[in-house]
Design a protein around this motif. Structure first.
Motif, PDB file in Angstrom:
ATOM      1  N   PHE A 151     -11.013 -20.001   5.533  1.00  0.00           N
ATOM      2  CA  PHE A 151     -11.143 -19.501   4.164  1.00  0.00           C
ATOM      3  C   PHE A 151     -11.554 -18.036   4.229  1.00  0.00           C
ATOM      4  CE2 PHE A 151     -12.371 -23.986   4.187  1.00  0.00           C
ATOM      5  CZ  PHE A 151     -11.485 -24.513   3.262  1.00  0.00           C
ATOM      6  N   LEU A 152     -10.832 -17.193   3.517  1.00  0.00           N
ATOM      7  CA  LEU A 152     -11.139 -15.762   3.476  1.00  0.00           C
ATOM      8  C   LEU A 152     -11.372 -15.351   2.028  1.00  0.00           C
ATOM      9  CD1 LEU A 152      -8.257 -14.823   5.883  1.00  0.00           C
ATOM     10  CD2 LEU A 152     -10.653 -14.388   6.409  1.00  0.00           C
ATOM     11  N   PHE A 153     -12.619 -14.970   1.710  1.00  0.00           N
ATOM     12  CA  PHE A 153     -12.957 -14.489   0.377  1.00  0.00           C
ATOM     13  C   PHE A 153     -13.025 -12.967   0.416  1.00  0.00           C
ATOM     14  CE2 PHE A 153     -14.443 -18.846   0.323  1.00  0.00           C
ATOM     15  CZ  PHE A 153     -14.093 -19.272  -0.950  1.00  0.00           C
ATOM     16  N   ASP A 154     -12.108 -12.319  -0.325  1.00  0.00           N
ATOM     17  CA  ASP A 154     -12.000 -10.850  -0.284  1.00  0.00           C
ATOM     18  C   ASP A 154     -11.881 -10.362   1.157  1.00  0.00           C
ATOM     19  OD1 ASP A 154     -12.083 -10.329  -3.063  1.00  0.00           O
ATOM     20  OD2 ASP A 154     -14.248 -10.666  -3.063  1.00  0.00           O
ATOM     21  N   ASN A 177      -3.607  -3.222  -9.612  1.00  0.00           N
ATOM     22  CA  ASN A 177      -5.060  -3.413  -9.610  1.00  0.00           C
ATOM     23  C   ASN A 177      -5.476  -4.817  -9.171  1.00  0.00           C
ATOM     24  OD1 ASN A 177      -5.623  -0.807 -10.493  1.00  0.00           O
ATOM     25  ND2 ASN A 177      -5.415  -1.364 -12.655  1.00  0.00           N
ATOM     26  N   LYS A 178      -4.510  -5.703  -8.977  1.00  0.00           N
ATOM     27  CA  LYS A 178      -4.837  -7.057  -8.532  1.00  0.00           C
ATOM     28  C   LYS A 178      -5.190  -7.036  -7.047  1.00  0.00           C
ATOM     29  CE  LYS A 178      -2.065  -9.682 -11.851  1.00  0.00           C
ATOM     30  NZ  LYS A 178      -0.978 -10.661 -12.038  1.00  0.00           N
ATOM     31  N   ARG A 179      -6.090  -7.930  -6.664  1.00  0.00           N
ATOM     32  CA  ARG A 179      -6.454  -8.021  -5.248  1.00  0.00           C
ATOM     33  C   ARG A 179      -6.499  -9.490  -4.858  1.00  0.00           C
ATOM     34  NH1 ARG A 179     -11.369  -8.400  -7.724  1.00  0.00           N
ATOM     35  NH2 ARG A 179     -12.960  -9.584  -6.599  1.00  0.00           N
ATOM     36  N   GLU A 180      -6.306  -9.744  -3.602  1.00  0.00           N
ATOM     37  CA  GLU A 180      -6.362 -11.110  -3.093  1.00  0.00           C
ATOM     38  C   GLU A 180      -7.830 -11.531  -2.991  1.00  0.00           C
ATOM     39  OE1 GLU A 180      -3.623 -12.773   0.151  1.00  0.00           O
ATOM     40  OE2 GLU A 180      -5.518 -12.401   1.191  1.00  0.00           O
ATOM     41  N   VAL A 181      -8.222 -12.533  -3.773  1.00  0.00           N
ATOM     42  CA  VAL A 181      -9.627 -12.952  -3.786  1.00  0.00           C
ATOM     43  C   VAL A 181      -9.880 -14.134  -2.860  1.00  0.00           C
ATOM     44  CG1 VAL A 181     -10.156 -12.043  -6.067  1.00  0.00           C
ATOM     45  CG2 VAL A 181      -9.190 -14.348  -5.874  1.00  0.00           C
ATOM     46  N   ASP A 231      -1.122 -23.107   3.803  1.00  0.00           N
ATOM     47  CA  ASP A 231      -1.396 -21.685   3.624  1.00  0.00           C
ATOM     48  C   ASP A 231      -1.161 -21.346   2.154  1.00  0.00           C
ATOM     49  OD1 ASP A 231      -1.776 -21.324   6.401  1.00  0.00           O
ATOM     50  OD2 ASP A 231       0.380 -21.028   6.691  1.00  0.00           O
ATOM     51  N   ILE A 232      -2.174 -20.741   1.505  1.00  0.00           N
ATOM     52  CA  ILE A 232      -2.049 -20.410   0.088  1.00  0.00           C
ATOM     53  C   ILE A 232      -3.020 -19.286  -0.226  1.00  0.00           C
ATOM     54  CG2 ILE A 232      -3.757 -22.141  -0.650  1.00  0.00           C
ATOM     55  CD1 ILE A 232      -2.012 -22.655  -3.118  1.00  0.00           C
ATOM     56  N   SER A 233      -2.664 -18.446  -1.191  1.00  0.00           N
ATOM     57  CA  SER A 233      -3.559 -17.356  -1.577  1.00  0.00           C
ATOM     58  C   SER A 233      -3.588 -17.217  -3.091  1.00  0.00           C
ATOM     59  CB  SER A 233      -3.107 -16.033  -0.955  1.00  0.00           C
ATOM     60  OG  SER A 233      -1.855 -15.630  -1.475  1.00  0.00           O
ATOM     61  N   PHE A 234      -4.712 -16.675  -3.610  1.00  0.00           N
ATOM     62  CA  PHE A 234      -4.906 -16.474  -5.039  1.00  0.00           C
ATOM     63  C   PHE A 234      -5.392 -15.049  -5.278  1.00  0.00           C
ATOM     64  CE2 PHE A 234      -6.030 -20.935  -4.079  1.00  0.00           C
ATOM     65  CZ  PHE A 234      -4.967 -21.563  -4.729  1.00  0.00           C
ATOM     66  N   SER A 235      -4.896 -14.434  -6.348  1.00  0.00           N
ATOM     67  CA  SER A 235      -5.239 -13.048  -6.658  1.00  0.00           C
ATOM     68  C   SER A 235      -6.032 -12.957  -7.950  1.00  0.00           C
ATOM     69  CB  SER A 235      -3.973 -12.194  -6.781  1.00  0.00           C
ATOM     70  OG  SER A 235      -3.254 -12.176  -5.568  1.00  0.00           O
TER      71      SER A 235
END
Length: 502
Positions: free
Chosen positions: A66-69, A5-9, A29-33
Motif C-alpha cells: 500500500f502506497l499513500f501519497d 492538479n490531481k494526484r495519486e493518493v 493492482d489499483i490506484s485512486f486519485s
C-alpha cells in the motif's frame, strides 16, 4: 479539480488473499486519485468485498503493498485505515436507531464535555452542523434516525464518515434503498466531496450510475483487475463484457415456450390501497406490473398472496374461486411470492442452504412429521443444481452467500413447490449482471413449464425485457394493459404517469 492538479493518493500493488480452497485476490493492482469519483464494478465473487475489507482493516492481506501519497504503509486494523484517511459507507448503514443524527455522526468519537462528565450538547450540535454545511446536507439533528427517511439515514452515514476527516470514501451500494429523487441528492453530495479534492470509490451493480457519475472505472473478475479505463471511454455493453468475460448477445434470454389457457383471473379487486383492478394471466405468460414507486405494485402482489385483505372483488385460479386466508394458504393453492427484501422475507439467513430450499416443501421431505434428512439433502441439491447455485457445500448458512446466490436459493425453494402462479417483486435487486441473466433464464424456464408469472420491477428495461404484456398501475388503480411489443421506453414512462394517450 483540474486533471493536472490531481494526484495519486493511494496505490495498491500485488494484493493477494487466500482462503481455504479459494484465492479471493490474485495480485490486484489499483490506484485512486484525489478529486475523482472512481467506479469499482464486478460480479458477486469478483473480489470487491475482499478488497474493501482489507482496506478497512477487517481482513489481513497475505501479500501486497500500500502506497499513500507514494509512501509505503501497512493496514492491519481499522485504526490503520482511519489514520490514512480511509472512510467506509457500507450498504448496511450500521446506525443506532434510537440515537439522533448528531449522536450517530460522532459515534465512536469522544463527545465534547463540559463540567466533567456532562456532554456539551450545544457544542456537539454545532460540530455536526458544520459537517452538514460543508457537505451541503440538510438534516434534522435532534430526532432519532429511526424516524428519518432512507436518504436522510444515508446522509447521516456519509456525515459520520466525514467526521473523521478522511480523504478517500468507499461507498458500497449506497443508493440501493433510495428513490430517484433521493439518489440525486446523494449524487450532489458525491460531487461536493469531489469538488473538495476528496476521492470517492463508488461500488455498485447499477452500471447506469457508474457511467453517469464516475470519472474512472476499474473492473474486477475472479480476483483480478481485468480492465481500467476513463469512464468516458466505456459503454454499458463494454462494462458487462469485461465483468463476465464474454459478450452478451442479449441481456434477456429468448422465450422458450408458448402461452396457454387463462390460469389466474382477478376481477374488480379493491381494498384500502387498490381500486377496481381486473386482469387475467395465462399459463406460460409473464405479466409485467409497471408503475412508479408507491403506485401500489407491491400491495397488489401482497393482496394476491394473502398478506393484505382482499376487500372486494373476486379471484379465480384455474377457473375455481381463490381467496387466500394467509400466505400459507396461498402457497398450498399454488400461488407463491418472491418478496423484494429476500433477506427479510424470503430466507432464514442463520439456517443452511438445505433447510432454506426445502422450507416450503417440508411435507414432501418428511414422513409422519419426521424429516427424511437424506431425501431432503437430495431434493435440495437437485433444486440448487437446476438454478446453477454456486456454493461450496449446502450445509453452509445462506448468510454467507453472495446476493445473486441468495436469490437463487429463493428460486430453488420456489421450484421445489412448482407454483401455478409465481409473483416476483424486484427479482434482480442487488444482483450482478451475470447472475441476473441466469435468474431471467430461470424465470423463462418456469414460464415454459406452464406457470403464470407476475413481475414487479423498478427497472423498466427488466419489465420490457421479460414481459409479454404490461399492466400499468397509478395511485392504486389500473392505468392501462398493453402488449409489450407496442411499448418502448418513452411510452412505458407515459403509462406509468397515467398519460394513456401516449
Amino acid at each position: 479539480m483540474s486533471e493536472q492538479n490531481k494526484r495519486e493518493v493511494l496505490r495498491i500493488e500485488g494484493l493477494v488473499k487466500q482462503y481455504p480452497g479459494v484465492r479471493a485476490l490474485k495480485g490486484v493492482d489499483i490506484s485512486f486519485s484525489s478529486g475523482e469519483v472512481h467506479g469499482l464494478v464486478g460480479e458477486n465473487g469478483a473480489g470487491k468485498s475482499t478488497l474493501i475489507k482489507i482496506l478497512a482493516g477487517i481482513v489481513k492481506a497475505d501479500e501486497g503493498t500500500f502506497l499513500f501519497d507514494g509512501t509505503p504503509a501497512a493496514i492491519t486494523s481499522s485504526k490503520d485505515a482511519s489514520k490514512h484517511g480511509l472512510c467506509f459507507i457500507h450498504q448496511e448503514l450500521n446506525l443506532v436507531n434510537y440515537f439522533n443524527a448528531m449522536e450517530n455522526i460522532f459515534l465512536g468519537h469522544r463527545y465534547p464535555h463540559r463540567y466533567g462528565p456532562l456532554v456539551d450538547w450545544k457544542k456537539l450540535r454545532n460540530q455536526a452542523q458544520e459537517i452538514l454545511d460543508v457537505l451541503g446536507i440538510e438534516l434534522p439533528l435532534e430526532i432519532p434516525v429511526l424516524h428519518l427517511s432512507a436518504v436522510q439515514r444515508a446522509m447521516v452515514a456519509i456525515a459520520r464518515a466525514f467526521a473523521v476527516k478522511g480523504s478517500i470514501y468507499f461507498m458500497d451500494e449506497p443508493a440501493t434503498a433510495l428513490t430517484d429523487i433521493e439518489k440525486e441528492k446523494l449524487f450532489d453530495v458525491i460531487q461536493s466531496l469531489k469538488n473538495q479534492g476528496k476521492t470517492v470509490v463508488y461500488v455498485t451493480h447499477n452500471l447506469d450510475d457508474i457511467l453517469r457519475i464516475t470519472d474512472r472505472v476499474t473492473v474486477m473478475r475472479d480476483g483480478l483487475v481485468v480492465k481500467r479505463s476513463n469512464t468516458s471511454e466505456m459503454t454499458k455493453d463494454s462494462l458487462i463484457s469485461a465483468m463476465i468475460g464474454k459478450s452478451l448477445e442479449s441481456a434477456f434470454p429468448s422465450r422458450i415456450g408458448a402461452i396457454g389457457k387463462p390460469l389466474f383471473t382477478v376481477e374488480h379487486l379493491s381494498n384500502s390501497r387498490l381500486k377496481d383492478i381486473s386482469f387475467t394471466v395465462h399459463s406460460g405468460e409473464i405479466l409485467g406490473i409497471g408503475g412508479l414507486v408507491g403506485s401500489g405494485r407491491t400491495e397488489l402482489l401482497e393482496t394476491l398472496f394473502g398478506v393484505r385483505s382482499l376487500g372486494s372483488g373476486a379471484m379465480l385460479l384455474e377457473g375455481k374461486p381463490y381467496h387466500p386466508s394467509s400466505p400459507k394458504n396461498a402457497i398450498e393453492q399454488g400461488v407463491v411470492l418472491v418478496p423484494e427484501e429476500r433477506r427479510k422475507g424470503g430466507l432464514v439467513l442463520s439456517r443452511s442452504i438445505n433447510e432454506n430450499i426445502t422450507l416450503m416443501s417440508l411435507s414432501e421431505v418428511s414422513r409422519f412429521g419426521i424429516l427424511k434428512h437424506s431425501y431432503l439433502r437430495q431434493q435440495a441439491k437437485e433444486a440448487g443444481k437446476s438454478v446453477h447455485l454456486k456454493a461450496s457445500q449446502y450445509t453452509q448458512h445462506v448468510a454467507t452467500l453472495s446476493g445473486g446466490n441468495q436469490q437463487k436459493v429463493v428460486f430453488a425453494k420456489t421450484i421445489m413447490k412448482m407454483p401455478k402462479v409465481l409473483m416476483l417483486d424486484e427479482p434482480s435487486k442487488g444482483v450482478d449482471v451475470g447472475a441476473r441473466f441466469e435468474i431471467y433464464s430461470i424465470i423463462r424456464d418456469l414460464a415454459a413449464k406452464g406457470a403464470a408469472i407476475l413481475v414487479v420491477s423498478s427497472d423498466f428495461n427488466e419489465v420490457l425485457g421479460l414481459a409479454d404484456r404490461i399492466l400499468f398501475i397509478k395511485e392504486g388503480a389500473m392505468a392501462s394493459v398493453q402488449p409489450n411489443k407496442e411499448i418502448d421506453q418513452e411510452r412505458y414512462l407515459h403509462y406509468c404517469y397515467g398519460r394513456t394517450n401516449a
